[in-house]
Design an enzyme around this catalytic site. Structure first.
Site, PDB file in Angstrom:
ATOM      1  N   LYS A 107       0.832  -1.204   0.000  1.00  0.00           N
ATOM      2  CA  LYS A 107       0.000   0.000   0.000  1.00  0.00           C
ATOM      3  C   LYS A 107       0.869   1.258   0.000  1.00  0.00           C
ATOM      4  O   LYS A 107       2.072   1.182   0.226  1.00  0.00           O
ATOM      5  CB  LYS A 107      -0.945  -0.008   1.199  1.00  0.00           C
ATOM      6  CG  LYS A 107      -0.300   0.094   2.553  1.00  0.00           C
ATOM      7  CD  LYS A 107      -1.324  -0.208   3.664  1.00  0.00           C
ATOM      8  CE  LYS A 107      -0.672  -0.345   5.009  1.00  0.00           C
ATOM      9  NZ  LYS A 107      -0.919   0.760   5.944  1.00  0.00           N
ATOM     10  N   ARG A 111      -9.488   1.009  15.639  1.00  0.00           N
ATOM     11  CA  ARG A 111      -9.492   1.636  14.330  1.00  0.00           C
ATOM     12  C   ARG A 111     -10.598   0.927  13.549  1.00  0.00           C
ATOM     13  O   ARG A 111     -11.686   0.715  14.081  1.00  0.00           O
ATOM     14  CB  ARG A 111      -8.096   1.506  13.689  1.00  0.00           C
ATOM     15  CG  ARG A 111      -7.787   2.614  12.716  1.00  0.00           C
ATOM     16  CD  ARG A 111      -6.331   2.556  12.216  1.00  0.00           C
ATOM     17  NE  ARG A 111      -5.987   1.255  11.640  1.00  0.00           N
ATOM     18  CZ  ARG A 111      -4.772   0.939  11.183  1.00  0.00           C
ATOM     19  NH1 ARG A 111      -3.781   1.812  11.265  1.00  0.00           N
ATOM     20  NH2 ARG A 111      -4.543  -0.240  10.659  1.00  0.00           N
ATOM     21  N   TYR A 116      16.391  30.111   6.910  1.00  0.00           N
ATOM     22  CA  TYR A 116      15.171  30.857   7.217  1.00  0.00           C
ATOM     23  C   TYR A 116      15.024  31.107   8.720  1.00  0.00           C
ATOM     24  O   TYR A 116      15.332  30.240   9.541  1.00  0.00           O
ATOM     25  CB  TYR A 116      13.946  30.074   6.717  1.00  0.00           C
ATOM     26  CG  TYR A 116      13.803  30.104   5.222  1.00  0.00           C
ATOM     27  CD1 TYR A 116      13.640  31.314   4.539  1.00  0.00           C
ATOM     28  CD2 TYR A 116      13.838  28.941   4.479  1.00  0.00           C
ATOM     29  CE1 TYR A 116      13.517  31.350   3.165  1.00  0.00           C
ATOM     30  CE2 TYR A 116      13.708  28.958   3.093  1.00  0.00           C
ATOM     31  CZ  TYR A 116      13.550  30.171   2.446  1.00  0.00           C
ATOM     32  OH  TYR A 116      13.425  30.203   1.088  1.00  0.00           O
ATOM     33  N   MET A 127      13.108  24.013   1.111  1.00  0.00           N
ATOM     34  CA  MET A 127      12.399  23.136   0.180  1.00  0.00           C
ATOM     35  C   MET A 127      13.336  22.339  -0.727  1.00  0.00           C
ATOM     36  O   MET A 127      13.083  21.181  -1.049  1.00  0.00           O
ATOM     37  CB  MET A 127      11.427  23.961  -0.665  1.00  0.00           C
ATOM     38  CG  MET A 127      10.488  23.131  -1.519  1.00  0.00           C
ATOM     39  SD  MET A 127       9.355  24.150  -2.485  1.00  0.00           S
ATOM     40  CE  MET A 127       7.939  24.242  -1.417  1.00  0.00           C
TER      41      MET A 127
END
Lengths: 386, 386
Positions: free
Chosen positions: B59, B155, B274, B326
């Site tokens: 998956k 779940r 940053y 990024m």
């Protein structure tokens, strides 16, 4: 059971990228992208930055949303003619869709990408003496590169000691001088003026006649001095508040929702999720929603994040309990009446935007957006620009 | 400058998925996937779980690595005949490559996916009374679904109160009974026995003749009682240590590296990245490495993570300083002699595996792996299985 409810939600405002979406929204999460708001944001920012040219940053697959779609929209609906990508392979994807545009490549050029630069007339941003040397050995006719200079971020860029070594011929090779701000999302941060001063010094000293670009979309809000000749609009265009010292002037462009697969009782004393990090102190009611970190939802939202449900026209807020797993989150819906299997849980929408989910996840909106868009399991619904 | 160094690194051990890779590894990050180790891990786990059947969990695009490639490899090189995916659209991708295999869909079935279930004979895992009702209305001939029962994770799954309402016909509709452990990575956690007891009670009470599956790869290490008739091998197969109370028995299957774009002096007093979260207390030397959170590197590695460099055959460790951005990370290479532009920084490799980078990032290896594999900017290099 009410598996059909979701369909109406989906059909109302959106046109479909995938025809399958019409009957399909029961197990898969959905990512809606509002291109009309994207264009509105771009135009508003362009106005704020005017007379500087408004370039669009579509690197990282347009922050995950789809570089082709975003570039084509801005090119055709907003006449954007300058794009920034990080890598040449990203430029390759958008070049055919924006034939008259300039495409700047921030990570520069190497042996790998030479052919792409040549084929698509991409413009490299050259940030180091080594890369300049490489460029001189492989110069492509008709392309004038950009030089990146370092003004305080201490990331990519020529340092003063590098600039001093350039001869007149080298200094004249470029079409633009570029730098990047470190703290432009904090209006009064000392770094802003410090970097602007450094940038102006370098311009006067080495590139007195060259057009210049210093600011991304956070810097665009700092005034004309910071906008120079071109701004590079990224985050704010995608709806992120890059000026968080005031209310967001941008419109939200994405909605993320996922269907409720199951609603169940959680008896007092029971645990929830991996490593049993939540224990019910009282009897609760829970919903299992079909989205997880495999879909780009930050796992740091475990026991912290929120899911919103619109029931009978009223918005309700539910807390994520236990750990976010790969395909599901569990949330406490004890106080939400009439919620049904098949209803939609909203993870990002106009009232709980990327900025808010990022804050709850302990990171920045840029990272959340960049992750969400990369999930191939989303049903993608695109509201086109008018 | 030494932009050529990386090429040798790349050419040595790997065959190429992309021909472009041969001359291309100067600006883009690289993801290497060792399918030989994947197969070795699968076979070792199969042995541990034997005589239980060893299903493979692919998956989330095989945890990001590429579901088609992983499924095809396990099918052809290890005779795997049982696969688990989360969504039917994931089953669609692997079904043609594993024609004789059973493909189980964990998130179940809905209006959306009915056609895919029918076309590819996918087997839904049914986890709620509502979905069972849906199945009864849309039953597909020749498919016997799996029933998921809740044993403590809280779940997806039928609760006891749901099971009590099933009639004999409904109880006989299924081919397998499934549940999932919450704390199987902690050998002595009380939840393990608690869930096993609950599972055995449900089996005896409602599904005395049905084969059963309880464990993923963490549960497979807990002994035969937990392996039941089938185990669902995911994380451990991908090299993650799902039994962290002892040394990892699995082999690492991925390497992530990125080129050094620039090396520069960082003067005492300067800030990095940053928001200026790192300040140099002494003169330092830094390297800018071409990978960032846009490539799936967790931003939580800011000021914490590590990059490794092999210089002259010796491994060196450098600390990430400032925020991960990024497209780039900045690291302190003051103590690494002879590092050059074009050299490779390693983010994940045999000596600093997914488990280690996840620990430093404050999350789990599953999330890191799931993110890294989704980056389309990676040059992907595949070492095929023998």
């Amino acid at each position: 059971m009410n598996m059909g409810v979701g369909v109406n939600h989906v059909l109302k405002p959106f046109n479909y990228e995938e025809i399958i979406a019409v009957m399909s929204i029961f197990t898969r999460p959905v990512l809606q992208i509002n291109l009309d708001n994207l264009v509105a944001n771009y135009k508003k920012l362009r106005e704020i930055a005017s007379p500087a040219v408004a370039a669009a940053v579509v690197k990282d697959n347009a922050y995950g949303l789809g570089a082709e779609m975003v570039a084509e929209t801005l090119y055709n609906k907003a006449d954007c003619r300058n794009f920034f990508v990080a890598h040449a392979v990203e430029g390759e994807r958008i070049a055919p869709l924006a034939p008259a545009a300039k495409i700047f490549v921030l990570q520069g050029i190497g042996d790998d990408s030479l052919a792409l630069f040549e084929k698509y007339k991409l413009i490299p941003v050259i940030a180091s003496p080594e890369m300049l040397q490489f460029w001189k050995e492989h110069e492509i006719k008709g392309i004038k590169p950009v030089i990146q200079v370092e003004t305080g971020l201490n990331r990519l860029g020529f340092r003063l000691e590098d600039l001093e070594k350039l001869n007149a011929g080298e200094l004249n090779m470029f079409s633009f001088v570029l730098s990047h701000l470190a703290c432009a999302d904090e209006k009064d941060h000392f770094m802003n003026q410090h970097q602007l001063d450094n940038f102006n010094f370098i311009r006067q000293q080495y590139f007195p006649k060259l057009p210049a670009t210093l600011s991304a979309s956070d810097g665009a809000f700092l005034g004309a001095d910071f906008c120079c000749d071109m701004v590079r609009l990224g985050a704010a265009m995608y709806g992120i508040n890059t000026a968080p010292y005031r209310l967001n002037q941008m419109q939200n462009i994405i909605t993320v929702k996922a269907p409720v697969l199951q609603i169940a009782n959680l008896p007092k004393g029971d645990f929830v999720g991996y490593s049993a990090t939540y224990r019910a102190a009282t009897n609760r009611r829970i919903a299992i929603v079909s989205i997880g970190y495999g879909d780009g939802l930050p796992r740091s939202l475990s026991n912290v994040g929120k899911v919103f449900f619109n029931v009978c026209g009223k918005w309700n807020e539910a807390r994520i309990i236990g750990r976010v797993s790969m395909d599901n989150v569990i949330c406490d819906v004890t106080c939400i009446d009439n919620l049904q299997v098949g209803d939609w849980g909203y993870l990002v929408f106009d009232e709980y935007t990327l900025d808010e989910i990022a804050r709850d996840a302990g990171t920045i909106s840029y990272e959340v957006l960049s992750r969400l868009g990369k999930n191939p399991r989303f049903v993608r619904e695109i509201l086109p620009a008018k």
